[in-house]
Scaffold this motif. Structure first.
Motif, PDB file in Angstrom:
ATOM      1  N   PRO A  59       0.311  -6.827  -9.781  1.00 14.41           N
ATOM      2  CA  PRO A  59      -0.978  -6.390  -9.242  1.00 14.41           C
ATOM      3  C   PRO A  59      -0.986  -6.555  -7.715  1.00 14.41           C
ATOM      4  CG  PRO A  59      -1.277  -7.959 -11.048  1.00 14.41           C
ATOM      5  CD  PRO A  59       0.175  -7.962 -10.713  1.00 14.41           C
ATOM      6  N   ARG A  72       0.816  -1.223   0.000  1.00 15.64           N
ATOM      7  CA  ARG A  72       0.000   0.000   0.000  1.00 15.64           C
ATOM      8  C   ARG A  72       0.849   1.273   0.000  1.00 15.64           C
ATOM      9  NH1 ARG A  72      -3.772  -3.276   3.119  1.00 15.64           N
ATOM     10  NH2 ARG A  72      -5.744  -3.379   1.965  1.00 15.64           N
ATOM     11  N   ARG A  78      -9.083   3.965  -2.976  1.00 15.51           N
ATOM     12  CA  ARG A  78      -8.543   2.760  -2.298  1.00 15.51           C
ATOM     13  C   ARG A  78      -7.076   2.594  -2.684  1.00 15.51           C
ATOM     14  NH1 ARG A  78     -13.983   0.997  -3.660  1.00 15.51           N
ATOM     15  NH2 ARG A  78     -15.108   0.631  -1.692  1.00 15.51           N
ATOM     16  N   ARG A  95       2.194   2.541  -3.264  1.00 17.25           N
ATOM     17  CA  ARG A  95       1.086   2.993  -4.131  1.00 17.25           C
ATOM     18  C   ARG A  95       0.608   4.392  -3.748  1.00 17.25           C
ATOM     19  NH1 ARG A  95       0.919  -2.534  -4.722  1.00 17.25           N
ATOM     20  NH2 ARG A  95       0.073  -3.227  -6.741  1.00 17.25           N
ATOM     21  N   SER A 138      -5.148   0.070  -2.594  1.00 11.00           N
ATOM     22  CA  SER A 138      -4.833  -1.158  -3.343  1.00 11.00           C
ATOM     23  C   SER A 138      -5.094  -1.007  -4.835  1.00 11.00           C
ATOM     24  CB  SER A 138      -5.638  -2.338  -2.795  1.00 11.00           C
ATOM     25  OG  SER A 138      -7.019  -2.108  -2.998  1.00 11.00           O
ATOM     26  N   GLU A 139      -5.904  -0.013  -5.210  1.00  5.51           N
ATOM     27  CA  GLU A 139      -6.257   0.170  -6.632  1.00  5.51           C
ATOM     28  C   GLU A 139      -5.343   1.179  -7.331  1.00  5.51           C
ATOM     29  OE1 GLU A 139     -10.396   1.207  -6.495  1.00  5.51           O
ATOM     30  OE2 GLU A 139     -10.999  -0.782  -5.758  1.00  5.51           O
ATOM     31  N   ARG A 140      -4.468   1.800  -6.574  1.00  6.29           N
ATOM     32  CA  ARG A 140      -3.564   2.776  -7.191  1.00  6.29           C
ATOM     33  C   ARG A 140      -2.400   2.075  -7.877  1.00  6.29           C
ATOM     34  NH1 ARG A 140      -2.708   7.860  -3.032  1.00  6.29           N
ATOM     35  NH2 ARG A 140      -4.777   7.855  -2.101  1.00  6.29           N
ATOM     36  N   LYS A 141      -1.750   2.806  -8.779  1.00  2.00           N
ATOM     37  CA  LYS A 141      -0.553   2.278  -9.458  1.00  2.00           C
ATOM     38  C   LYS A 141       0.675   2.804  -8.716  1.00  2.00           C
ATOM     39  CE  LYS A 141       1.762   0.619 -13.149  1.00  2.00           C
ATOM     40  NZ  LYS A 141       2.791  -0.091 -12.392  1.00  2.00           N
TER      41      LYS A 141
END
Length: 680
Positions: free
Chosen positions: A241, A138, A197, A141, A199-202
């Protein structure tokens, strides 16, 4: 007491943890948070959630009482996924420290609000592990690879202002208004979609960032396993991912947590806390107020000791015998403080405040009002007894009198005073303003209050204190002696100084014994008579080889003080050995290890037998914080436990004929080895 409570602020659900002293994320906290998140999900009137903590801090990490035990559900990774998956914004309101699992919890929230004084960090690397609840996935990210590497591999926390700059904190709140501002912020973002969120970031990384970080920190990371595992996990956050990155994180932590290194680093973590507890000393022992301190001796050690107290706002009177020595000592203190300003550790204003509390003097009368006086003069019994006899007359009744002796008998020093119950040893390590260790030496008549006060003071001046009994060299120097004796004997028998030092460096010490001797100067305590050559050091000094400062000692040095093995020193050593009738031979690394390190363990066992240390882990703390024993080997006694006490005993028996006539095996070490026991 209910640890997790909730209250409504209109359409915002405020979830409050009250788990003193540090809101550790134990099972009751995790369970309460999970239930609160489920309640928020089920209530359509709730539009947003704020998670905050009562007391002095946000969640400061895992519950250390759960270490090594099976974890009860919900475990932290599962809880954090539930927080992040909530379809309503969750805001972490951070004060105090958000460390380890605490920061991982904040990262699983959709937003973070913090007061400027808050600190945020992932210090797990210091326990030989890595953040195991998604922190390595996390954080990169949110802040990018470069900042994540500094925080996760370095392990040091950052301030909230810096966290806001790198994007870890979304808003800074007023120190006295965190709860209200966090609720207002939650209302502000209540309808924003999609939810941010982590976890959804790059995760992003500049080209070459990993290689550059490894190169810059190679020296610091050398020998440690956890930093490289942290780097690998952060690399996974960039390359994979989120779910696959979590698998890498879990695989790496599973391997680290059972490693000898992590066990050693966790051992030191607990040992440091255990050292503060004094057996047989009641918790309610009254402390003696220390509002002013006297220091006798303005040399390197005395000046360093004075700085510890000046820096926390305690006035210090520093005494010397001559004006020139006094001026020189005050000048060194000022120079050390100037370096602190240069490095950013202190501000000019803080230094001015500290220096204003320093009173230099040539008169014992000026020590009359000091609550504690620490003697830091030449290491000679007659000199110290003379100082204490004068001090006893000058100091007020009830003042604590401490000696900074490294070796000498504290009871003999106390015997020249009319108040032996107020005398103890406070052995600082050089440089005293930097080194963390303090050996507190309890005399036969030292009162409980005096001992308790010294231990409490150590914490105030940010030292790690270990109680030692009276014996020659106490804990650290007593164990150093057999090591140094064997190192000196080994070079006479044929080992090169560079061979001995290499074994120490490979083991993880920052320096070998001969590097250290050259750095300190071989002429310390030298009688200055070039015709008297009773030791190798004296023979080297007689040839003008005084160590680094003269360009040669056990090694040769160039203008940058880079060392190379010295044919001249090796010739002097060989000639000295020949004159003593000592034949030279090939010596293995194993023999160097057994004779230098196993003898230390043996001496440590004798210290325990005699009750001069309270526990084996105290000895480990002394060696890690005072003598550069690698923390990932956990100190000499833990290391002996890990390699097996039978291994140590067998090695010592193998070397017995070479260890000298004074060597004897510790009965405690032998007994424990025979029973398959350990020290810790």
């Amino acid at each position: 007491m209910t640890i997790i409570t909730t209250e409504r602020a209109g359409d915002v659900l405020v979830v409050i943890s009250n788990n003193p002293p540090v809101n550790a994320l134990g099972h009751a906290v995790r369970d309460g948070l999970a239930k609160a998140i489920d309640a928020a999900a089920a209530d359509p009137a709730i539009k947003a959630v704020v998670i905050r903590c009562e007391g002095r801090t946000f969640f400061a990490g895992a519950d250390i009482t759960e270490f090594g035990k099976p974890m009860k559900d919900p475990q932290l990774p599962e809880l954090l996924e539930r927080i992040e998956a909530l379809d309503k914004p969750v805001v972490a309101a951070i004060h105090g420290t958000a460390l380890g699992g605490g920061l991982e919890t904040a990262l699983a929230c959709h937003y973070r609000v913090a007061v400027p004084s808050a600190k945020l960090g992932l210090p797990e690397v210091k326990l030989g592990i890595l953040p195991g609840a998604g922190g390595t996935q996390r954080l990169p990210r949110v802040v990018g690879a470069e900042a994540a590497l500094e925080m996760i591999v370095g392990g040091a926390p950052i301030g909230a202002k810096k966290a806001a700059e790198v994007g870890l904190v979304d808003r800074l709140a007023a120190e006295d208004n965190l709860a209200a501002e966090a609720i207002a912020f939650a209302r502000e973002v209540a309808d924003k979609r999609p939810l941010p969120r982590t976890s959804e970031r790059k995760a992003v990384a500049e080209p070459g960032v990993f290689e550059a970080f490894r190169a810059k920190n190679a020296k610091k990371m050398k020998g440690f396993e956890a930093p490289e595992a942290c780097i690998e996990a952060i690399q996974a956050a960039i390359d994979l991912p989120f779910r696959e990155g979590l698998e890498v994180e879990r695989r790496l932590i599973a391997k680290l947590i059972v490693s000898d290194q992590s066990k050693a680093q966790r051992h030191i973590f607990f040992a440091e806390r255990a050292a503060a507890k004094v057996d047989g000393l009641p918790a309610d022992t009254p402390l003696i107020p220390v509002k002013s301190v006297g220091v006798i001796g303005a040399g390197t050690m005395g000046g360093g000791i004075a700085m510890n107290f000046l820096s926390i706002g305690v006035p210090v009177t520093i005494l010397e015998a001559e004006q020139a020595a006094l001026d020189r000592g005050v000048g060194v203190i000022a120079k050390n403080y100037a370096n602190n300003v240069k490095s950013g550790r202190m501000t000019e204003a803080q230094v001015e405040k500290a220096m204003a509390l320093l009173k230099p003097t040539l008169s014992y009368d000026d020590l009359a009002q000091a609550d504690l006086v620490i003697e830091a003069v030449f290491e000679n019994m007659d000199v110290k007894k003379e100082v204490f006899a004068r001090l006893d007359k000058a100091a007020k009744p009830g003042a604590i009198l401490a000696t900074n002796t490294s070796y000498l008998d504290v009871d003999e020093i106390a015997s020249v005073t009319a108040r032996p119950e107020y005398v103890l040893g406070m052995h600082f390590f050089s440089p005293a303003n930097v080194m963390k260790l303090l050996e507190v030496v309890r005399g036969a008549k030292t009162s409980d209050s005096v001992l308790a006060t010294a231990m409490a003071l150590a914490k105030q001046i940010r030292k790690i204190a270990v109680v030692a009994g009276v014996c020659h060299g106490f804990i650290g120097n007593r164990m150093l002696k057999p090591r140094q004796d064997q190192a000196g004997q080994l070079i006479l028998e044929g080992a090169k100084p560079s061979d001995v030092d290499r074994v120490f460096l490979d083991f993880g010490f920052p320096m070998g014994p001969f590097q250290l001797a050259d750095l300190a100067g071989l002429d310390i305590g030298w009688h200055r008579d070039p015709t008297r050559r009773e030791t190798v050091r004296e023979a080297l000094c007689a040839e003008g080889r005084l160590g680094q400062k003269s360009g040669g000692g056990f090694y040769d040095y160039d203008e940058k003080r880079q060392r190379t093995p010295s044919p001249v020193a090796e010739r002097i050593i060989a000639e000295f050995a020949a004159a003593k009738g000592i034949p030279q031979r090939q010596i293995s690394d194993e023999e160097i290890r057994e004779r230098c390190l196993y003898t230390m363990v043996n001496e440590g066992a004798k210290i325990l037998e005699e009750g001069k240390a309270q526990r084996a882990s105290d000895i480990d703390v002394v060696w890690v914080y005072g003598y550069g024993w690698p923390v990932y080997r956990g100190g000499p006694m833990l290391w002996a436990d890990q390699i097996g006490l039978k291994t140590v005993v067998d090695g010592l028996k193998r070397q017995a004929d070479r260890l000298g006539p004074d060597f004897s095996l510790s009965p405690l070490l032998v007994a424990k080895a025979e029973k398959g026991e350990t020290f810790n």
